[in-house]
Design an enzyme around this catalytic site. Sequence first.
Site, PDB file in Angstrom:
ATOM      1  N   HIS A  84       4.129  -4.412  -1.061  1.00  0.00           N
ATOM      2  CA  HIS A  84       5.481  -4.065  -1.228  1.00  0.00           C
ATOM      3  C   HIS A  84       5.115  -3.091  -2.775  1.00  0.00           C
ATOM      4  O   HIS A  84       4.591  -2.225  -2.525  1.00  0.00           O
ATOM      5  CB  HIS A  84       6.357  -5.342  -1.537  1.00  0.00           C
ATOM      6  CG  HIS A  84       7.874  -4.916  -1.725  1.00  0.00           C
ATOM      7  ND1 HIS A  84       8.213  -3.578  -1.386  1.00  0.00           N
ATOM      8  CD2 HIS A  84       8.750  -5.638  -2.235  1.00  0.00           C
ATOM      9  CE1 HIS A  84       9.658  -3.678  -1.622  1.00  0.00           C
ATOM     10  NE2 HIS A  84      10.052  -4.852  -2.246  1.00  0.00           N
ATOM     11  N   HIS A  92       5.593   3.380   6.993  1.00  0.00           N
ATOM     12  CA  HIS A  92       6.697   2.554   6.338  1.00  0.00           C
ATOM     13  C   HIS A  92       7.373   1.870   7.547  1.00  0.00           C
ATOM     14  O   HIS A  92       7.329   2.218   8.491  1.00  0.00           O
ATOM     15  CB  HIS A  92       7.601   3.706   5.780  1.00  0.00           C
ATOM     16  CG  HIS A  92       8.677   2.948   4.844  1.00  0.00           C
ATOM     17  ND1 HIS A  92      10.008   2.435   5.280  1.00  0.00           N
ATOM     18  CD2 HIS A  92       8.842   2.533   3.314  1.00  0.00           C
ATOM     19  CE1 HIS A  92      10.612   1.673   4.364  1.00  0.00           C
ATOM     20  NE2 HIS A  92      10.113   1.931   3.218  1.00  0.00           N
ATOM     21  N   ASP A 123       4.770   5.450  -2.407  1.00  0.00           N
ATOM     22  CA  ASP A 123       3.613   4.929  -2.859  1.00  0.00           C
ATOM     23  C   ASP A 123       2.385   5.662  -2.919  1.00  0.00           C
ATOM     24  O   ASP A 123       1.550   5.530  -3.666  1.00  0.00           O
ATOM     25  CB  ASP A 123       3.264   3.560  -1.954  1.00  0.00           C
ATOM     26  CG  ASP A 123       4.454   2.614  -2.088  1.00  0.00           C
ATOM     27  OD1 ASP A 123       5.235   2.324  -3.175  1.00  0.00           O
ATOM     28  OD2 ASP A 123       4.728   2.155  -0.968  1.00  0.00           O
TER      29      ASP A 123
HETATM   30  C1  MLT Z   1      10.698   0.271  -1.259  1.00  0.00           C
HETATM   31  O1  MLT Z   1      10.688   1.160  -1.645  1.00  0.00           O
HETATM   32  O2  MLT Z   1      11.266  -0.916  -1.292  1.00  0.00           O
HETATM   33  C2  MLT Z   1       9.717   0.173  -0.128  1.00  0.00           C
HETATM   34  O3  MLT Z   1       9.849   1.583   0.608  1.00  0.00           O
HETATM   35  C3  MLT Z   1       9.744  -0.863   1.044  1.00  0.00           C
HETATM   36  C4  MLT Z   1      10.827  -1.031   1.844  1.00  0.00           C
HETATM   37  O4  MLT Z   1      11.784  -0.130   1.849  1.00  0.00           O
HETATM   38  O5  MLT Z   1      10.710  -1.734   2.884  1.00  0.00           O
END
Ligand code: MLT
Length: 435
Positions: free
Chosen positions: A272, A317, A372
């Site tokens: 995460h 994702h 990320d």
């Molecule tokens: C986020 O920014 O929290 C991530 O992309 C993870 C997600 O959305 O599951």
Amino acid sequence: MDRMRQLISERVEPARKRVRALIKEHGGRAISEINLAQLYGGVRGVICLINETSALDPMQGIRYRGRTIPELLRRLPQAPGGHQPLAEGLLFLLMTGEEPSDEDAAAVGADLRARAHGLDAVAAAALAALPPETEPMAQLAIGVLAMQRHSEAHRAYQAGAHHRDLWESTYDDALNLLAQLPALAAAIHRRARGLAEVNEPPDGLDWAGRLAWKLAGDAPLFAEAIRLFTFLHGDHEGGNIGAHATHLVGSGLADPYYALSAGVAGLAGPLHGRATQDFMRWVTPLVASGGAPSREDVERHCVATLEQGQVIPGFGHAVLRRVDPRYVALYRFCREHFPESDLVQTVGLLYEVVPEVLKRHGQDRNVWPTVDAYAGVLLRQFAVVDEPFYGVLVAVSRAIGVLSALVWDRILALPPERPKSVTTDWLVRHLERSS
Ligand code: MLT
């Protein structure tokens, strides 16, 4: 009463009435189904949460109160002389559902500055008691909990406030916490680097500008980068681990200090909030010998990773099925300001190579880069923050969204979250009975 609070209070009764009517009229209607694979697969794709601040569109990416990232990059108020959206404007939008004027964003900024009192003394003592090797995210979670004694929501509940009235004290906690987070984050950063405290930022500087100043002093381009970073990481609907953890803990009426520290803990995982850090560790060998690598080098690195049974960090994702618009925004910023960077060029090459390699290895839907795969690239250009600290910047940014969502949880008086769990034995018996 300030306009942000005023607008929210005007929306409380209509929002509750709407939900009551929905439940009355359609309460028995099924919204989502779950199959056995989803039950063992992180309940991906199952609609089972309410989150009012944002929603993730698999094709277009996150929409903050219905608006896409590119729309808001054009429309939200910006810092004087800057081009990036102000966190204050995002907070106003997420809290109220209305796009802020420049005056609205300025008023939120003034409110946050009035609530900031430097590093809290108990949080400072708690950090000082921790061994320096304590993970920055653990330090952040502890620092947030160390300030819990300031909770207005806790005080209001103890004084007998009805659940439905707790949104106002939750709102105050949210703003107080956001006001304090830059000082806490900067203290964690200083400890890791052994740095002396910087001079106070100039009067009137915006929230993200103050955060950047506390990390690196007077550095206008870094302030712009942090404005963009905090905006892009500000919210990502309710199902991601950090947001879900905040909501879950908050659903038991734990105050926002407990709920946010749970969210920070949720963001600490490599799958995460820590993915940014892992991506940097993965990409660094490609540029270690100086100069951008060749396409063949990049391809070899990707294949070697997959053949070791590992995933390529920053690509694919849980929900998104196209390139993450947050990635695109960071890419544009870096291309504009750091076109010569080996890292920027290498990540450009990865964009061309990785989806192809992943498809060749049988992964066909979930191949596109996420935020990320660029957030650390941006931060590396400034060399003022270390990789273990990246997650802290993600969490401080995400506090904007999850705390706004918590205010709306209280407005809608959402009850404690308590889904039903079953054992594998139960499941097997159930399948036998129903076949
Ligand atoms: C986020 O920014 O929290 C991530 O992309 C993870 C997600 O959305 O599951």
